[in-house]
Write an enzyme that holds these catalytic residues in place. Structure first.
Site, PDB file in Angstrom:
ATOM      1  N   ASP A 121      40.952 -58.866   1.025  1.00 23.82           N
ATOM      2  CA  ASP A 121      41.598 -59.258   2.265  1.00 23.82           C
ATOM      3  C   ASP A 121      42.977 -59.825   1.937  1.00 23.82           C
ATOM      4  O   ASP A 121      43.167 -61.036   1.867  1.00 23.82           O
ATOM      5  CB  ASP A 121      40.727 -60.295   2.983  1.00 23.82           C
ATOM      6  CG  ASP A 121      41.177 -60.483   4.408  1.00 23.82           C
ATOM      7  OD1 ASP A 121      41.999 -59.673   4.882  1.00 23.82           O
ATOM      8  OD2 ASP A 121      40.717 -61.442   5.044  1.00 23.82           O
ATOM      9  N   TYR A 225      46.347 -56.041  -7.115  1.00 25.07           N
ATOM     10  CA  TYR A 225      45.247 -55.214  -7.602  1.00 25.07           C
ATOM     11  C   TYR A 225      45.472 -53.786  -7.099  1.00 25.07           C
ATOM     12  O   TYR A 225      45.585 -53.568  -5.890  1.00 25.07           O
ATOM     13  CB  TYR A 225      43.900 -55.728  -7.071  1.00 25.07           C
ATOM     14  CG  TYR A 225      43.521 -57.072  -7.659  1.00 25.07           C
ATOM     15  CD1 TYR A 225      42.785 -57.155  -8.834  1.00 25.07           C
ATOM     16  CD2 TYR A 225      43.922 -58.255  -7.042  1.00 25.07           C
ATOM     17  CE1 TYR A 225      42.450 -58.387  -9.394  1.00 25.07           C
ATOM     18  CE2 TYR A 225      43.590 -59.488  -7.589  1.00 25.07           C
ATOM     19  CZ  TYR A 225      42.863 -59.545  -8.769  1.00 25.07           C
ATOM     20  OH  TYR A 225      42.545 -60.752  -9.307  1.00 25.07           O
ATOM     21  N   LYS A 313      31.938 -53.148   6.127  1.00 25.75           N
ATOM     22  CA  LYS A 313      32.298 -54.554   6.259  1.00 25.75           C
ATOM     23  C   LYS A 313      31.067 -55.464   6.217  1.00 25.75           C
ATOM     24  O   LYS A 313      29.994 -55.089   6.670  1.00 25.75           O
ATOM     25  CB  LYS A 313      33.013 -54.780   7.601  1.00 25.75           C
ATOM     26  CG  LYS A 313      34.264 -53.966   7.785  1.00 25.75           C
ATOM     27  CD  LYS A 313      35.450 -54.551   7.094  1.00 25.75           C
ATOM     28  CE  LYS A 313      36.008 -55.688   7.865  1.00 25.75           C
ATOM     29  NZ  LYS A 313      37.323 -55.448   8.438  1.00 25.75           N
ATOM     30  N   CYS A 408      48.970 -90.551  24.896  1.00 24.52           N
ATOM     31  CA  CYS A 408      49.895 -91.459  25.586  1.00 24.52           C
ATOM     32  C   CYS A 408      49.181 -92.314  26.628  1.00 24.52           C
ATOM     33  O   CYS A 408      49.803 -93.170  27.240  1.00 24.52           O
ATOM     34  CB  CYS A 408      51.015 -90.658  26.243  1.00 24.52           C
ATOM     35  SG  CYS A 408      50.464 -89.691  27.656  1.00 24.52           S
TER      36      CYS A 408
END
Ligand code: IVH
Length: 663
Positions: A121, A225, A313, A408
């Site tokens: 990745d 790579y 995947k 705030c």
């Protein structure tokens, strides 16, 4: 007297010394010598290189523009062959179906072998070598044209400057990644310098390669790579032979697995899953490739990806942890986002301690309370999210929207029909901090020196009350801030000055008008100048393509409000120019905007024909649909021609196509 150095040793010593000064100047904001001394070192090095041409080297500081700095943008590089993407599969059934398609594409009885590699990745990059010397690096870009990042790539580890054995010309492709440990180190340094850090190693790698200073790249320890090639001028028979040849030439390739069948691929996928948490870099799946090149050629490509390779995947990594608290963060529009603080857990290579819950409806949907155990997922290695409550806590505290702004103390309101709660105080410092950060961000005014800590201090000390206030800052103001030395103050002022010439589209985006993103800002800047923006009606805005009623109302409310108009006036008076971006000349070609599909063999490469269409103002596509304008059919056109005929799309010969082009 010390022995005189050889020219070679002196050149090497000078390069090291200049590199150290560059780093001190560009990275550490702490130069130890003045400009003239620095120039003298470079001049000495140049003289030695002139006298001994054999010592010249493309990575010498004398070869780099501006002493190591690249120009402001990267030159385009047209890829020799397009850099494609891969189809994704997610399950054993998906990959079996892919295997079936491969078999169908091969002669009966073929038994393809597969090479299986981790899918890194990172970002893909193409490296060119001529006569064994590294000559160019290009990013993927849009697949057809990338960016020239040669100088930075020289500073990426595992990019050999010279190869051991090689064809005369080659273009190797691979992935540039950052190992987790280097990513953590970069982020620690970024945070220490008051900058927000990178969300994941991939972003960090991309940011480190696509910035202007090669020394920054060097410090980040990116690695290359090799996994494929664009050109390799030697006959190779298979992908495994390519990997071996690559490694022998001096590239680093990843460990890979050979499989004789799809079932063996699936077995490897299951086994490799257990190794994911221990890998040094981010891997989001495997890449399965048909090994034999003759078989690869037979299978060929679709418009987007090869048929001979596919990504397999892994699902997003999931972990469980306990919610210790829910905190509220105030965004630049005042929107209040609940954030779960969880027991730190390691997931996908990084430690997670905060998880966004998006809004209060999401908390309700999840049924989440403080004390619960939750399942967390990091999809695409970006922002972690809570998938579900996996176990209710024994002691639970319900989460309620805050009544007061956590920053705030201002009143909190809920806008009708919107799920978000907002802090209604227009001068809430949290909102101002975010507004300033957004204004300075890269896609907006690009004031890199304005990091989180600088913004906090400027707001905390009341030095800046709105974005225009940035341009009123003086050097004395900045020198009073922590961690601001002379050089850093000068740098920030220089960057602010430079930002005044950002074009109108950037300014519109930088203003942070609700619902107005980069794209909308661009479209607006093509049609309006700043004065006509101030005068435009809701209808006027809505006539702009892609601007709907909500965006139009938001634009009108900003540009017609006293606050908005006052801000624009102040920006102008400080010299922010807001010039319209250069318009691309509109095409007058009668077929501009129509889509052309090329099929069959043409007399020129398909990319060249597609270029002609794009240059004339037309579009191109790889597939035929009812929306296709023309199909240009060369020799031996097949299924696309058939489909065009079925759909009644006009079919042209190559000669007719050329007739159609603008003269
Ligand atoms: S082979 C047609 N091998 O994944 C592309 N790609 O989704 C052939 N990637 O852009 C590329 N690891 O940059 C290949 N071992 C690997 C890879 C790999 C990561 C990237 C590649 C490509 C993207 C496609």
């Amino acid at each position: 007297m010390p022995a005189k150095k050889s020219p070679e040793a002196e050149v090497a010593a000078l390069r090291r010394e200049i590199a150290a000064h560059d780093r001190r100047y560009h990275q550490e904001d702490a130069p130890t010598i003045g400009d003239s001394e620095y120039d003298a070192l470079v001049a000495r090095l140049k003289a030695l290189e002139e006298a001994h041409p054999e010592l010249k080297s493309p990575d010498s500081p004398t070869e780099k523009v501006g002493g190591g700095l690249l120009g402001s943008s990267f030159a385009p590089v047209k890829h020799a062959r397009p850099m494609l993407s891969l189809d994704n599969t997610y399950s054993a059934d998906d990959i079996r179906a892919w295997g079936e398609r491969v078999l169908k594409g091969l002669p009966p009885g073929a038994r393809p072998r597969f090479i299986v590699e981790p899918k890194l990745d990172g970002l893909s990059c193409a490296l060119t070598y001529e006569h064994g010397r590294f000559t160019r690096a290009a990013t993927r870009g849009d697949g057809e044209t990338g960016e020239d990042v040669t100088e930075n790539a020289r500073n990426v580890e595992q990019v050999p400057e010279r190869l051991k054995n090689y064809p005369v010309f080659l273009e190797v492709r691979g992935e540039i990644v950052l190992h987790f440990k280097d990513f953590e180190a970069v982020n620690a340094a970024e945070k220490a310098a008051g900058r927000p850090g990178f969300v994941n190693p991939r972003n960090c790698a991309a940011g480190s390669l696509r910035q202007k200073d090669p020394w920054v790249t060097a410090e980040r320890h990116l690695k290359f790579y090799a996994h494929s090639y664009g050109v390799w001028e030697e006959p190779l028979e298979s992908h495994s032979e390519f990997l071996e040849t690559c490694a022998a030439a001096g590239f680093t390739v990843e460990p890979h697995f050979r499989a004789d069948s799809i079932e063996a691929v699936i077995g490897h996928y299951e086994r490799f899953k257990a190794e994911l948490p221990g890998l040094p870099y981010a891997v989001d799946g495997l890449v399965v490739k048909v090994d034999d090149f003759a078989q690869q050629r037979r299978l060929g490509f679709t418009a987007k990806s090869p048929r001979w390779a596919v990504a397999f995947k892994y699902p997003a990594q999931q972990v469980t942890s306990t919610v210790k608290a829910v905190e509220f963060s105030v965004g630049r529009t005042g929107a209040i986002t609940p954030v779960a603080k969880v027991e730190p857990v390691f997931c996908g290579g990084v430690t997670i301690s905060s998880v966004t819950l998006h809004n209060f409806e999401e908390i309700e949907r999840l049924g989440l309370a403080v004390g619960d155990r939750v399942l967390i997922e990091r999809a695409g290695e970006v922002i972690p999210k809570v998938v579900k409550v996996s176990e209710k806590g024994r002691k639970r505290t319900a989460v309620r929207p805050p009544r007061k702004c956590p920053d705030c103390g201002g009143v909190v309101e809920k806008e009708a029909e919107l799920v978000a709660y907002y802090c209604a105080n227009p001068s809430c410092p949290a909102q101002l901090r975010r507004t300033l950060q957004h204004f300075a961000s890269r896609a907006a005014m690009d004031v890199a020196g304005l990091g989180e800590s600088a913004v906090d201090q400027l707001v905390g000390r009341g030095l800046v009350k709105d974005v225009a206030g940035l341009y009123a800052l003086k050097k004395e103001d900045l020198l009073g801030l922590e961690l601001f030395a002379d050089l850093k103050a000068d740098n920030l002022l220089k960057q602010l000055e430079a930002s005044k010439s950002k074009t109108l589209d950037r300014v519109i985006y930088a203003l942070g008008i609700r619902h107005v993103g980069e794209k909308t800002a661009e479209v607006l800047a093509e049609r309006f100048d700043i004065d006509s923006l101030l005068e435009a009606s809701v209808d006027g805005f809505q006539r702009v393509p892609d601007v709907g009623p909500i965006v139009a109302a938001s634009l009108h409310s900003f540009f017609s409000s006293a606050d908005g108009r006052g801000l624009i006036e102040r920006l102008r008076s400080h010299g922010v120019r807001m010039t319209p971006p250069e318009r691309r000349a509109a095409s007058t070609w009668e077929h501009a905007g129509k889509t052309f599909v090329f099929t069959g063999e043409l007399s020129v490469p398909r990319e060249e024909a597609e270029e002609l269409v794009k240059a004339a103002g037309g579009k191109t596509s790889g597939s035929v649909s009812a929306k296709t304008g023309f199909v240009v059919a060369g020799e031996a056109a097949g299924s696309k021609l058939k489909k065009a005929k079925e759909l009644g799309v006009t079919v042209l010969t190559e000669a007719q196509f050329r007739e159609l082009l603008p003269k």
